[in-house]
Design a protein around this motif. Structure first.
Motif, PDB file in Angstrom:
ATOM      1  N   ALA A 114       7.158  -4.140  15.745  1.00  0.00           N
ATOM      2  CA  ALA A 114       6.493  -5.429  15.567  1.00  0.00           C
ATOM      3  C   ALA A 114       7.247  -6.564  16.236  1.00  0.00           C
ATOM      4  CB  ALA A 114       6.318  -5.715  14.079  1.00  0.00           C
ATOM      5  N   TYR A 124      -0.431  -1.476  20.372  1.00  0.00           N
ATOM      6  CA  TYR A 124      -1.717  -2.100  20.052  1.00  0.00           C
ATOM      7  C   TYR A 124      -2.823  -1.597  20.976  1.00  0.00           C
ATOM      8  CZ  TYR A 124      -5.001  -5.701  18.572  1.00  0.00           C
ATOM      9  OH  TYR A 124      -6.098  -6.357  18.072  1.00  0.00           O
ATOM     10  N   LYS A 128      -5.837   0.922  19.936  1.00  0.00           N
ATOM     11  CA  LYS A 128      -7.198   0.380  19.971  1.00  0.00           C
ATOM     12  C   LYS A 128      -8.169   1.470  20.416  1.00  0.00           C
ATOM     13  CE  LYS A 128      -9.451  -3.872  21.321  1.00  0.00           C
ATOM     14  NZ  LYS A 128      -9.342  -5.128  22.032  1.00  0.00           N
ATOM     15  N   THR A 141     -16.077  -0.854  14.930  1.00  0.00           N
ATOM     16  CA  THR A 141     -15.188  -1.108  16.066  1.00  0.00           C
ATOM     17  C   THR A 141     -14.093  -2.112  15.724  1.00  0.00           C
ATOM     18  OG1 THR A 141     -17.144  -0.828  17.411  1.00  0.00           O
ATOM     19  CG2 THR A 141     -15.177  -1.628  18.526  1.00  0.00           C
ATOM     20  N   GLY A 142     -14.465  -3.198  15.070  1.00  0.00           N
ATOM     21  CA  GLY A 142     -13.475  -4.228  14.766  1.00  0.00           C
ATOM     22  C   GLY A 142     -12.729  -3.982  13.470  1.00  0.00           C
ATOM     23  N   ALA A 144     -14.180  -3.924  10.424  1.00  0.00           N
ATOM     24  CA  ALA A 144     -14.759  -4.689   9.318  1.00  0.00           C
ATOM     25  C   ALA A 144     -15.424  -3.794   8.268  1.00  0.00           C
ATOM     26  CB  ALA A 144     -15.772  -5.684   9.851  1.00  0.00           C
ATOM     27  N   ASN A 152     -13.279  -2.584   4.336  1.00  0.00           N
ATOM     28  CA  ASN A 152     -12.956  -3.566   5.352  1.00  0.00           C
ATOM     29  C   ASN A 152     -11.449  -3.540   5.588  1.00  0.00           C
ATOM     30  OD1 ASN A 152     -12.475  -5.874   6.813  1.00  0.00           O
ATOM     31  ND2 ASN A 152     -13.943  -7.123   5.664  1.00  0.00           N
ATOM     32  N   VAL A 154      -9.874  -5.562   7.894  1.00  0.00           N
ATOM     33  CA  VAL A 154      -9.363  -6.799   8.475  1.00  0.00           C
ATOM     34  C   VAL A 154      -9.080  -7.866   7.420  1.00  0.00           C
ATOM     35  CG1 VAL A 154     -10.379  -6.450  10.746  1.00  0.00           C
ATOM     36  CG2 VAL A 154     -11.680  -7.641   8.996  1.00  0.00           C
ATOM     37  N   ASP A 155      -9.499  -7.656   6.170  1.00  0.00           N
ATOM     38  CA  ASP A 155      -9.092  -8.618   5.148  1.00  0.00           C
ATOM     39  C   ASP A 155      -7.717  -8.205   4.617  1.00  0.00           C
ATOM     40  OD1 ASP A 155      -9.463  -6.567   3.352  1.00  0.00           O
ATOM     41  OD2 ASP A 155     -11.454  -7.231   2.730  1.00  0.00           O
ATOM     42  N   ASP A 156      -7.203  -8.928   3.646  1.00  0.00           N
ATOM     43  CA  ASP A 156      -5.845  -8.624   3.197  1.00  0.00           C
ATOM     44  C   ASP A 156      -5.810  -7.895   1.864  1.00  0.00           C
ATOM     45  OD1 ASP A 156      -6.773 -10.724   1.780  1.00  0.00           O
ATOM     46  OD2 ASP A 156      -4.910 -11.883   1.828  1.00  0.00           O
ATOM     47  N   GLN A 299      -1.774  -4.435  11.778  1.00  0.00           N
ATOM     48  CA  GLN A 299      -1.964  -5.678  12.539  1.00  0.00           C
ATOM     49  C   GLN A 299      -3.309  -6.323  12.192  1.00  0.00           C
ATOM     50  OE1 GLN A 299       0.455  -6.629  14.624  1.00  0.00           O
ATOM     51  NE2 GLN A 299      -0.524  -8.471  15.405  1.00  0.00           N
ATOM     52  N   LEU A 300      -4.318  -5.481  11.851  1.00  0.00           N
ATOM     53  CA  LEU A 300      -5.642  -6.008  11.526  1.00  0.00           C
ATOM     54  C   LEU A 300      -5.612  -6.860  10.264  1.00  0.00           C
ATOM     55  CD1 LEU A 300      -7.977  -2.938  12.155  1.00  0.00           C
ATOM     56  CD2 LEU A 300      -7.658  -4.926  13.612  1.00  0.00           C
TER      57      LEU A 300
ATOM     58  N   GLN B 364     -15.330  -9.085  16.069  1.00  0.00           N
ATOM     59  CA  GLN B 364     -15.789  -8.001  15.194  1.00  0.00           C
ATOM     60  C   GLN B 364     -14.808  -7.798  14.065  1.00  0.00           C
ATOM     61  OE1 GLN B 364     -16.527  -4.725  17.815  1.00  0.00           O
ATOM     62  NE2 GLN B 364     -18.647  -4.703  17.257  1.00  0.00           N
ATOM     63  N   PRO B 365     -14.877  -8.494  12.968  1.00  0.00           N
ATOM     64  CA  PRO B 365     -15.852  -9.522  12.638  1.00  0.00           C
ATOM     65  C   PRO B 365     -15.373 -10.891  13.083  1.00  0.00           C
ATOM     66  CG  PRO B 365     -14.497  -9.046  10.754  1.00  0.00           C
ATOM     67  CD  PRO B 365     -13.958  -8.227  11.865  1.00  0.00           C
ATOM     68  N   VAL B 368     -13.391 -13.385   8.199  1.00  0.00           N
ATOM     69  CA  VAL B 368     -13.290 -12.514   7.036  1.00  0.00           C
ATOM     70  C   VAL B 368     -12.723 -13.328   5.868  1.00  0.00           C
ATOM     71  CG1 VAL B 368     -10.979 -11.671   7.605  1.00  0.00           C
ATOM     72  CG2 VAL B 368     -12.508 -10.245   6.260  1.00  0.00           C
ATOM     73  N   THR B 369     -13.212 -13.003   4.648  1.00  0.00           N
ATOM     74  CA  THR B 369     -12.710 -13.697   3.462  1.00  0.00           C
ATOM     75  C   THR B 369     -11.454 -13.001   2.978  1.00  0.00           C
ATOM     76  OG1 THR B 369     -14.962 -14.225   2.870  1.00  0.00           O
ATOM     77  CG2 THR B 369     -13.310 -14.470   1.152  1.00  0.00           C
ATOM     78  N   LEU B 370     -10.439 -13.781   2.653  1.00  0.00           N
ATOM     79  CA  LEU B 370      -9.196 -13.209   2.157  1.00  0.00           C
ATOM     80  C   LEU B 370      -9.201 -13.210   0.629  1.00  0.00           C
ATOM     81  CD1 LEU B 370      -6.706 -14.863   4.631  1.00  0.00           C
ATOM     82  CD2 LEU B 370      -7.712 -12.588   4.728  1.00  0.00           C
ATOM     83  N   SER B 371      -8.230 -12.512   0.049  1.00  0.00           N
ATOM     84  CA  SER B 371      -8.229 -12.335  -1.402  1.00  0.00           C
ATOM     85  C   SER B 371      -8.067 -13.664  -2.142  1.00  0.00           C
ATOM     86  CB  SER B 371      -7.127 -11.364  -1.821  1.00  0.00           C
ATOM     87  OG  SER B 371      -5.911 -11.744  -1.233  1.00  0.00           O
ATOM     88  N   GLN B 376     -10.380 -16.193   7.282  1.00  0.00           N
ATOM     89  CA  GLN B 376      -9.486 -15.899   8.402  1.00  0.00           C
ATOM     90  C   GLN B 376     -10.279 -15.624   9.678  1.00  0.00           C
ATOM     91  OE1 GLN B 376      -5.793 -13.308   8.230  1.00  0.00           O
ATOM     92  NE2 GLN B 376      -7.233 -11.867   9.165  1.00  0.00           N
ATOM     93  N   ARG B 378      -9.498 -14.382  13.775  1.00  0.00           N
ATOM     94  CA  ARG B 378      -8.415 -13.833  14.603  1.00  0.00           C
ATOM     95  C   ARG B 378      -8.690 -14.108  16.082  1.00  0.00           C
ATOM     96  NH1 ARG B 378      -8.637  -8.437  13.954  1.00  0.00           N
ATOM     97  NH2 ARG B 378      -6.638  -7.994  14.911  1.00  0.00           N
ATOM     98  N   HIS B 409       5.571 -11.845  14.504  1.00  0.00           N
ATOM     99  CA  HIS B 409       6.976 -12.100  14.831  1.00  0.00           C
ATOM    100  C   HIS B 409       7.126 -12.956  16.072  1.00  0.00           C
ATOM    101  CE1 HIS B 409       8.697  -9.373  11.863  1.00  0.00           C
ATOM    102  NE2 HIS B 409       7.620  -8.635  12.068  1.00  0.00           N
ATOM    103  N   PHE B 410       6.022 -13.536  16.541  1.00  0.00           N
ATOM    104  CA  PHE B 410       6.098 -14.221  17.832  1.00  0.00           C
ATOM    105  C   PHE B 410       5.822 -15.719  17.719  1.00  0.00           C
ATOM    106  CE2 PHE B 410       4.964  -9.795  18.765  1.00  0.00           C
ATOM    107  CZ  PHE B 410       6.080  -9.457  19.499  1.00  0.00           C
TER     108      PHE B 410
END
Lengths: 304, 465
Positions: A114, A124, A128, A141-142, A144, A152, A154-156, A299-300, B364-365, B368-371, B376, B378, B409-410
């Motif tokens: 990272a 990356y 992909k 693809t993304g 989601a 999903n 891409v959310d956290d 990373q997503l 794509q997407p 997005v909704t975070l918790s 968010q 990207r 980290h950038f």
């Protein structure tokens, strides 16, 4: 000599149509003829060095045009010139070019990847492609996903944990996610109350009295707490989601316009339960591939 | 009757001539060769790349032109250059005819040199004709072989010089002669060697006559004021035509009295013509306007003390007694276009950014909704350091308050000159009031080392589900 050239009269083909219609004969220039001969010579040379003529079930293979390549399993093969072997040779070259990067990544920790801009960029872009080949059919693809079917990425929020280690374990072994349906075990009113309580966990304005009844069932007789914990924050060991955040993975509560509709969709989950299955990729992908894929998925939207 | 299917080529063996146009052509030839053959060897110190003044580095996608480094992204400058070249060609052709063909075209330049070599080995035109038509003696074979060998040598250096533009010239030459140069170097050199030999040595005027598209469509740019090489027919032919000067017909007045023109039919203008035409037959598509027939005729006119200009640069209008017009809409339009495009190109080069930022939104997407309920978006950013030094950069946001920028980290990163980096960036923002609401904002890239590098901004949009 130049007067010869300029005084040349134009020759005709000799035919006359309609009394006065004639066709000019404009001779080809000599250089054109030589160019034509050159293409003929080229063709003959080509016949000698490349596959050219069919003979029975076979064909002439050409001489001095062997291609030697190693396939993905390291087996060496030598054939006459053909586009498939050329392709295999190119693939071998590509593998050899990627090898130093992949070796480096295999030895590095996730934190090291990272922080390094070359390694992270390589991981990356490689992953992909791996993601598109292996993961995208379900997770899209993304990344989601599809509400109710595929999580999903891409959310956290992570059902099974969002650290590098958790994600790698998930990719390697896969997961079976299961929540039983409570229709029959709990009465309709009880389920209604539990739904109201679950909505209250995410900060929705609900009937406080009903929610209190629901909480009692959630933490007691209903047994919901066994997976989701008494606080409702879920457990990654069970793949049980956190019910207190704003994210809904099975039904789209956010999109439901009013409380009645939100309750209806939550109740449908409590009624029927959930059953999902992700296969493991151990053995299907190499360790390095899984490592790069883990980095990509993290990373997503991964966490610590 | 028998049809002629293949036209026999009559070889053109041009004779030498001296004169002012020949002198101009030699100067142009010398300058062009000096630039072409010496430029790749010129050294040029620079911090960010090889010390070669002009180098087209395909592998790293950078073109070095003295103090200018052209990156692949700047390739549209080439389009600007080509547009300027095209307009300039149209402009000059409209006014002065085929100046490019006669003086600057590499086909003309290389053919000139090849004819010089031919002359050096085989002698003047008469000797060459005699040699070619004569018996196959040892002398003939030796001379023809020597000529061809020198041509090949010339072709080889032409090819090698071209190849030297695409790699470190000294290093490449060393590798080339030790047999270690990469295959494309040998292939390019061989290709140019063969084409030079064939085009300048064997095909010559046929390239202009049959192959070159420009020679065929340049006529549409001509008008009655365009400079062309003409034979003054009135003066040359008189009433009774041209005639060789016999004893009675050597004095100008006597010739005029008898109705003969000034042309003494010496044929010099025809012998010097590199395309083998007779300019006295009028304007012909083979004529490349090299003006050597003017030099030839002037030489003869001087020697018999007639006034010069029987063959000269003129125009249709001038020939018929009306003055040449320079100011016309066409010329004005071309000059304005040339100035405009040149200005744009220079402006584009002068104001080129030393930091390049590309922003691609991940779609794509889209969001997005975070918790914690935030939204968010990207983005994929690409930053290229186009300055001459290593730089450290920092990325920030402008016009989107309360947003959190997650760069992994950038948060700060360092790029060597010419290097680039791709960054995955997430922007987190509290949920907006309306569904589908958007915020326009800017990504800002700032160099931390020096204030000389201007800050770069790039528009982007934050989307709400």
């Amino acid at each position: 000599m130049s007067s010869e050239k300029t005084n040349q009269t134009v020759q005709t083909t000799g035919h006359t149509w309609d009394g006065d219609l004639q066709e000019f004969n404009n001779p080809l220039p000599n250089w054109w003829l030589w160019t034509f001969y050159a293409t003929v010579i080229f063709a003959v040379i080509y016949w000698i060095f490349f596959p050219a003529f069919p003979i029975g079930n076979s064909y002439t293979k050409g001489v001095m045009n062997d291609i030697t390549y190693k396939n993905a399993d390291g087996v060496e093969n030598t054939t006459h010139w053909n586009t498939r072997s050329l392709f295999m040779k190119e693939m071998q070259d590509a593998r050899e070019m990627q090898k130093p990067y992949i070796d480096k990544i295999s030895k590095a920790s996730y934190a090291q990847i990272a922080k390094d801009k070359d390694q992270s960029a390589f991981a990356y872009s490689t992953a992909k492609v791996l993601f598109a080949d292996n993961c995208a059919p379900c997770h899209q693809t993304g990344g989601a996903g599809v509400m109710g079917l595929y999580p999903n990425l891409v959310d956290d929020a992570w059902l099974w944990g969002g650290s590098y280690q958790n994600i790698e374990t998930t990719i390697r072994a896969g997961h079976v996610g299961f929540m039983p349906g409570f229709k029959g075990n709990l009465s309709a009113v009880q389920i209604d109350n539990v739904a109201e309580y679950v909505l209250s966990l995410s900060g929705e304005k609900v009937n406080v009295a009903n929610a209190a009844k629901g909480q009692a069932i959630f933490e007691g007789a209903g047994g919901c707490f066994a997976c989701h914990t008494k606080a409702g924050t879920g457990q990654i060991a069970m793949g049980a989601p956190n019910l207190t955040d704003k994210i809904w993975t099975i039904v789209d509560v956010q999109a439901a316009p009013g409380l009645a509709e939100k309750k209806a969709v939550v109740k449908s989950v409590i009624d029927k339960g959930v059953s999902r299955d992700m296969p493991g990729w151990q053995g299907r992908l190499s360790d390095a591939d899984i490592k790069m894929l883990t980095y990509y998925v993290h990373q997503l939207g991964g966490g610590t | 009757m028998t049809d002629i299917l293949i036209q026999k080529r009559i070889p053109v063996i041009p004779r030498m001539v001296k004169g002012r146009f020949r002198r101009i052509k030699y100067v142009i030839l010398f300058v062009a060769y000096a630039i072409y053959f010496m430029l790749p060897w010129l050294r040029w110190e620079r911090d960010n790349g090889p010390a070669q003044a002009v180098l087209f580095d395909i592998a790293s996608r950078k073109f070095y032109l003295f103090d200018l480094t052209v990156y692949a992204q700047d390739i549209f400058w080439l389009a600007g250059l080509l547009v300027i070249a095209a307009f300039l060609l149209f402009f000059v052709t409209g006014i002065a005819g085929r100046v490019f063909c006669g003086y600057f075209c590499f086909q003309t330049l290389w053919t000139d040199v090849f004819v010089l070599i031919e002359r050096l080995v085989q002698g003047e035109r008469n000797a060459r004709i005699k040699l070619i038509n004569g018996p196959n003696t040892a002398e003939k074979i030796l001379k023809l072989t020597t000529t061809k060998f020198l041509w090949l040598l010339m072709s080889f250096f032409t090819g090698l010089a071209f190849t030297a533009y695409w790699a470190d010239s000294f290093e490449l030459t060393k590798l080339f002669f030790t047999g270690q140069a990469p295959f494309p170097a040998y292939a390019t050199t061989l290709f140019l060697m063969v084409t030079t030999f064939v085009m300048a040595g064997l095909a010559r005027e046929q390239v202009c006559t049959y192959m070159c598209p420009y020679s065929r469509f340049q006529a549409v740019m001509f008008d009655d004021d365009t400079l062309i090489v003409v034979y003054d027919e009135q003066r040359g032919e008189g009433e009774n035509g041209r005639i060789k000067p016999s004893r009675d017909l050597s004095v100008k007045e006597e010739r005029e009295h008898q109705g003969y023109g000034d042309c003494i039919d010496c044929g010099y203008c025809v012998q010097v013509c590199p395309t083998g035409i007779d300019i006295r037959n009028g304007m012909q598509y083979e004529c490349i306007s090299c003006a050597l027939c003017i030099d030839a005729c002037d030489t003869i006119m001087d020697s018999i003390k007639y006034p010069r200009g029987l063959v000269r640069y003129s125009s249709e209008h001038e020939l018929h007694g009306s003055p040449r017009r320079w100011y016309k809409l066409k010329n004005l339009g071309y000059s304005v276009s040339i100035l405009l495009v040149t200005g744009l190109l220079v402006w584009s080069i002068m104001t080129r950014s030393l930091t390049e930022l590309t922003v691609n939104q991940v779609r794509q997407p889209l969001s997005v909704t975070l918790s914690d309920g935030r939204v968010q978006n990207r983005f994929e950013l690409k930053v290229v350091n186009k300055s001459d030094h290593t730089q450290s950069y920092q990325i920030s946001l402008e016009g989107i308050e309360q947003a959190e920028l997650d760069m992994g980290h950038f948060a700060e990163f360092t790029l060597r000159s010419g290097d680039s980096v791709k960054l995955q960036v997430a922007i987190k923002h509290t949920r907006l009031n309306h569904e589908g609401q958007r915020i326009d904002f800017m990504f800002v890239v700032q160099s931390l080392n020096t204030k000389d590098i201007p800050i770069i901004r790039h528009k982007a949009v934050f989307n709400q589900p």
